[in-house]
Design an enzyme around this catalytic site. Structure first.
Site, PDB file in Angstrom:
ATOM      1  N   HIS A   1     -12.964   3.070  -2.416  1.00  0.00           N
ATOM      2  CA  HIS A   1     -14.004   3.409  -1.443  1.00  0.00           C
ATOM      3  C   HIS A   1     -15.291   3.832  -2.139  1.00  0.00           C
ATOM      4  O   HIS A   1     -16.376   3.319  -1.844  1.00  0.00           O
ATOM      5  CB  HIS A   1     -13.487   4.539  -0.546  1.00  0.00           C
ATOM      6  CG  HIS A   1     -14.407   4.941   0.549  1.00  0.00           C
ATOM      7  ND1 HIS A   1     -14.075   4.807   1.880  1.00  0.00           N
ATOM      8  CD2 HIS A   1     -15.654   5.492   0.528  1.00  0.00           C
ATOM      9  CE1 HIS A   1     -15.073   5.254   2.623  1.00  0.00           C
ATOM     10  NE2 HIS A   1     -16.046   5.680   1.824  1.00  0.00           N
ATOM     11  N   GLU A   2     -15.174   4.758  -3.070  1.00  0.00           N
ATOM     12  CA  GLU A   2     -16.371   5.289  -3.722  1.00  0.00           C
ATOM     13  C   GLU A   2     -17.004   4.279  -4.679  1.00  0.00           C
ATOM     14  O   GLU A   2     -18.221   4.280  -4.879  1.00  0.00           O
ATOM     15  CB  GLU A   2     -16.042   6.585  -4.468  1.00  0.00           C
ATOM     16  CG  GLU A   2     -15.405   7.668  -3.617  1.00  0.00           C
ATOM     17  CD  GLU A   2     -16.161   7.947  -2.325  1.00  0.00           C
ATOM     18  OE1 GLU A   2     -17.387   7.748  -2.290  1.00  0.00           O
ATOM     19  OE2 GLU A   2     -15.517   8.372  -1.355  1.00  0.00           O
TER      20      GLU A   2
ATOM     21  N   HIS B   1     -19.443   2.255  -2.788  1.00  0.00           N
ATOM     22  CA  HIS B   1     -20.734   2.950  -2.708  1.00  0.00           C
ATOM     23  C   HIS B   1     -21.502   2.804  -4.025  1.00  0.00           C
ATOM     24  O   HIS B   1     -22.711   2.547  -4.027  1.00  0.00           O
ATOM     25  CB  HIS B   1     -20.526   4.431  -2.411  1.00  0.00           C
ATOM     26  CG  HIS B   1     -19.930   4.711  -1.064  1.00  0.00           C
ATOM     27  ND1 HIS B   1     -20.228   3.963   0.053  1.00  0.00           N
ATOM     28  CD2 HIS B   1     -19.063   5.681  -0.657  1.00  0.00           C
ATOM     29  CE1 HIS B   1     -19.563   4.450   1.091  1.00  0.00           C
ATOM     30  NE2 HIS B   1     -18.863   5.487   0.687  1.00  0.00           N
TER      31      HIS B   1
END
Length: 288
Positions: free
Chosen positions: A167-168, A171
């Site tokens: 997920h990160e 980003h």
């Protein structure tokens, strides 16, 4: 009417439910917010005893106390029940799980290769940090330091750490390639949509969130992505729910269709993760 708008209408919020942005936001430009993994740091003050300011809360920094220079102090009542007091051990286990995911997790390996190909290679000692966080989050991305936070007190097994890292890293990939401005709520909503779309949502997870039923199977994944992205935006930005919904709906068609660098939506209990990793070189990404 869009899905999130329907949900918002059903909730019938009162005026006290809506938190508005401070009027002096234009004059004070805070550092970029930490972007949440499952719902998520940076404050320039070095004081360890200073409580989080209103501005800190507005941007979600208070969810990551170590990011604003506060030393975590376990409570003796929680130490008695074994819930706190082993932070050094928790950090060691977290770092072990991170290392395992980097060596064995298909999506983490794919993301690391994609970041390297994009000119933003990851150094584990520099770009990934295990820390004690607020119990409401499992991880976050700090664009100011270009660093991923894994919440050692919440992400306690390899599966959770793999999800947080994937997920990160999405980003981080967006920040590296797309010149994201995390102060822009549309940019924030877009990267949260992409992370939920590529790293989290499936029909099963949609059912758990209440976004799926036998009558809306086709829309279940989209509704799951919208719900998760909305929760993440609200976690890191002190804006009204109606404004957050508007941002998510505004950018959803374009950002939902953007599958880079994973290339496919991952189905639960399938070989999609392995397939995505094997397909990476076909799209010009390094194999990590």
């Amino acid at each position: 009417m869009d899905f999130l708008t329907k949900v918002w209408a059903k909730e019938a919020p009162t005026p006290t439910d809506i938190v508005t942005t401070p009027t002096d936001r234009k004059e004070k430009k805070p550092p970029p917010p930490v972007v949440a993994a499952d719902s998520q740091h940076v404050q320039d003050s070095p004081s360890n005893d200073q409580p989080p300011s209103n501005e800190s809360k507005d941007w979600g920094y208070d969810l990551y106390p170590e990011r604003r220079g506060v030393t975590f102090k376990p409570k003796w009542t929680r130490i008695l029940f074994g819930l706190e007091g082993q932070e050094s051990i928790d950090r060691y286990k977290c770092e072990q799980n991170v290392y395992w995911c980097v060596k064995n997790g298909p999506l983490v390996k794919l993301m690391m290769g994609a970041l390297k190909s994009s000119g933003c290679p990851i150094d584990l000692r520099r770009h990934i940090s295990c820390e004690v966080c607020d119990p409401s989050v499992t991880g976050g991305y700090d664009p100011k330091l270009n660093q991923i936070v894994v919440c050692q007190n919440m992400a306690r097994n390899k599966s959770m750490v793999h999800g947080v890292l994937t997920h990160e890293m999405i980003h981080m990939f967006d920040y590296c390639n797309n010149e994201l401005d995390f102060r822009n709520v549309d940019h924030l909503a877009c990267t949260e949509i992409r992370a939920a779309n590529l790293a989290h949502c499936s029909f099963l997870s949609a059912m758990f969130q209440g976004d799926a039923s036998p009558f809306n199977v086709k829309e279940a994944h989209q509704n799951c992505v919208k719900t998760k992205a909305l929760a993440s935006v609200l976690a890191v930005r002190n804006i009204s729910k109606s404004d957050a919904i508007a941002a998510v709906e505004r950018v959803f068609p374009k950002c939902y269709a953007d599958l880079e660098p994973i290339g496919r939506r991952i189905r639960r209990n399938s070989t999609d993760q392995q397939k995505a990793y094997m397909e990476g070189p076909m799209y010009g990404y390094d194999v990590y």
